[in-house]
Design an enzyme around this catalytic site. Structure first.
Site, PDB file in Angstrom:
ATOM      1  N   HIS A 104      20.520 -24.554  92.559  1.00  0.00           N
ATOM      2  CA  HIS A 104      21.441 -24.217  91.469  1.00  0.00           C
ATOM      3  C   HIS A 104      21.777 -22.732  91.621  1.00  0.00           C
ATOM      4  CE1 HIS A 104      18.694 -27.198  89.424  1.00  0.00           C
ATOM      5  NE2 HIS A 104      19.779 -27.622  88.835  1.00  0.00           N
ATOM      6  N   ASP A 107      19.133 -20.471  90.302  1.00  0.00           N
ATOM      7  CA  ASP A 107      17.865 -20.391  91.036  1.00  0.00           C
ATOM      8  C   ASP A 107      17.859 -19.219  92.011  1.00  0.00           C
ATOM      9  OD1 ASP A 107      17.373 -22.895  89.940  1.00  0.00           O
ATOM     10  OD2 ASP A 107      17.927 -23.976  91.769  1.00  0.00           O
TER      11      ASP A 107
HETATM   12  C1  XUL Z   1      16.548 -32.411  85.957  1.00  0.00           C
HETATM   13  C2  XUL Z   1      16.997 -32.606  87.337  1.00  0.00           C
HETATM   14  C3  XUL Z   1      17.829 -31.504  87.893  1.00  0.00           C
HETATM   15  C4  XUL Z   1      18.877 -31.953  88.847  1.00  0.00           C
HETATM   16  C5  XUL Z   1      19.767 -30.860  89.333  1.00  0.00           C
HETATM   17  O1  XUL Z   1      15.783 -33.442  85.461  1.00  0.00           O
HETATM   18  O2  XUL Z   1      16.667 -33.580  87.969  1.00  0.00           O
HETATM   19  O3  XUL Z   1      16.977 -30.583  88.467  1.00  0.00           O
HETATM   20  O4  XUL Z   1      18.325 -32.570  89.961  1.00  0.00           O
HETATM   21  O5  XUL Z   1      20.370 -30.151  88.302  1.00  0.00           O
END
Ligand code: XUL
Ligand code: CO
Length: 440
Positions: A104, A107
């Protein structure tokens, strides 16, 4: 020169099933040929940034347990910390021989004071990633935007009652899609962290769904405008953090995509723990996606079956994983998708090598699961029995019933004339379960 975070460990060897070395693979050999393809190419492992390098180990009752040199308590310059984090992350991806990673925006880059600063910080890290990816050969499975952590998103992103939040989120996705494309990402994931509601008392559901439908359409329009060739994926999850999410499960997401004209544009990234949270099994979600033609990728982990929460543990139930991979492999395997470990350590596992050991175990279990799955596919161990069960549909009359050649009245005439008198046949469940057991 390494950061030294993992001591002198720079690579995890394959030592085979008899090895007792905790820092070696027992079942995952990337170069092993199975069903005409390298194991690395079947599994397409990715390691995610957020759990291993960002999560401090907190829970609702206590704070940080992990001691990481790039955390704010150890380092005050956020950009230097982000770069050190990237150094360690790529050391881990390389040591494990994972071909892909996922992240993300939040992150990997420091949070800026505003949108422009966020974009500038992200682009600086993307430049840094470009160098690391070129040096190591590690690729990007998918990028995504974190549209749920910052307090501006407390009432959702695309589904927020405030259009300024919608705009900020849309602008952020644009920058993340640009970053993903620059890094050659093979997919882009949308997980609706807070695209849902806490209480219907303050929610206009119709408005929120139309907003979110438009949000996804904007992303798809932009993808085509910039020529991004990857797949746009939605990751279903029924609840947590919100009480109810609009991307509840695969079937709900399909209905949503259909309503907003996106069923040929968007696929699903299915997570084991989210499937359990939705009251399904992982294989139910995979089979649904295959049946609807929207399977994309998986987030691999496991939930604790007692806690009823999304515990994101490393997977270790090989028989369950074999069935899951069976559905994936039976439908032809991954195309742009892969196996992303959306898995995190327990908060007591504070030693740096726990990060390696968690992934080694997960990768070994995936290897065992996928080998069992591929053998079942190759031997038609299950499919021959399933095909036989449905073989009656090859009859011309059956085909006419399905394709509209027979009206209800004509079916009644046929049943009477031909004296159709169905005889029940065994569903063979125990036989099939025993067959699976032979492979796992
Ligand atoms: C949350 C989840 C996230 C997604 C990406 O439960 O799985 O981390 O994978 O946003
Ligand atoms: Co996930």
């Amino acid at each position: 020169m390494t950061t030294g975070f993992f001591g002198d460990i720079t690579s995890i060897p394959f030592e085979g099933p008899s090895s007792t070395n905790p820092l070696a693979f027992k079942h995952y050999d990337p170069n092993e040929m199975v069903a005409g393809k390298r194991m690395e190419d079947h599994l397409r492992f990715a390691i995610c940034y957020w759990h291993s390098f960002c999560w401090p180990g907190d829970d609702p009752f206590g704070g940080q347990t992990f001691d990481r040199p790039w955390f704010p308590d150890r380092m005050s310059d956020p950009m230097a910390a982000a770069k050190l984090k990237a150094d360690v992350a790529f050391e881990m991806f390389s040591a494990l021989g994972a071909p892909y990673f996922c992240f993300h925006d939040a992150d990997v880059r420091p949070e800026g004071a505003n949108f422009a600063e966020n974009t500038k910080n992200l682009n600086e890290i993307v430049d840094y990633f470009e160098g690391k990816m070129a040096d190591t050969g590690i690729k990007l499975l998918w990028g995504t935007a974190n549209l749920f952590s910052n307090r501006r998103y407390m009432s959702g992103a695309g589904s927020n009652p405030d259009p300024d939040v919608f705009a900020f989120a849309a602008a952020t996705v644009k920058t993340c899609l640009d970053a993903t494309m620059r890094l050659g990402g093979e997919n882009y994931v949308l997980w609706g962290g807070r695209e849902g509601y806490e209480t219907l008392l303050n929610t206009n559901m119709g408005s929120e769904m139309d907003q979110l439908g438009r949000f996804f359409n904007l992303v798809v329009e932009y993808k085509h405008k910039i020529g991004f060739k990857g797949t746009i994926l939605i990751e279903p999850k029924p609840q947590e953090p919100t009480k109810h999410q609009y991307d509840y499960d695969v079937a709900t997401v399909y209905g949503f995509l259909k309503r907003y004209g996106l069923e040929d544009e968007v696929r699903v990234n299915i997570e084991q723990g989210h499937a359990i949270l939705a009251g399904h099994s992982f294989e139910h979600e995979l089979a649904t996606a295959n049946a609807l033609g929207i399977f994309g990728s998986i987030d691999m982990n496991r939930n604790d079956y007692q806690s009823g929460w999304d515990t994101d543990q490393f997977p270790n139930n090989v028989p369950e994983m074999a069935i899951a991979y069976y559905h994936i492999m039976q439908a032809g395997g991954f195309t742009t998708g892969g196996t992303n470990f959306d898995s995190k350590l327990r908060r007591q596992s504070i030693s740096p090598d726990d990060l390696l050991i968690g992934h080694i175990g997960g990768m070994d279990c995936c290897a065992r699961g996928v080998k069992a799955a591929l053998a079942m596919v190759e031997d038609k161990a299950l499919s021959s029995i399933v095909d036989e069960r449905y073989s009656g549909w090859k009859k011309p009359e059956a085909d006419k019933m399905l394709t509209g050649g027979f009206s209800l009245g004509e079916i009644a005439e046929w049943v009477e004339k031909a004296d159709i008198n169905p005889q029940p046949k065994s569903g063979r469940q125990e036989l099939l379960e025993n067959i699976v057991n032979r492979y796992v």
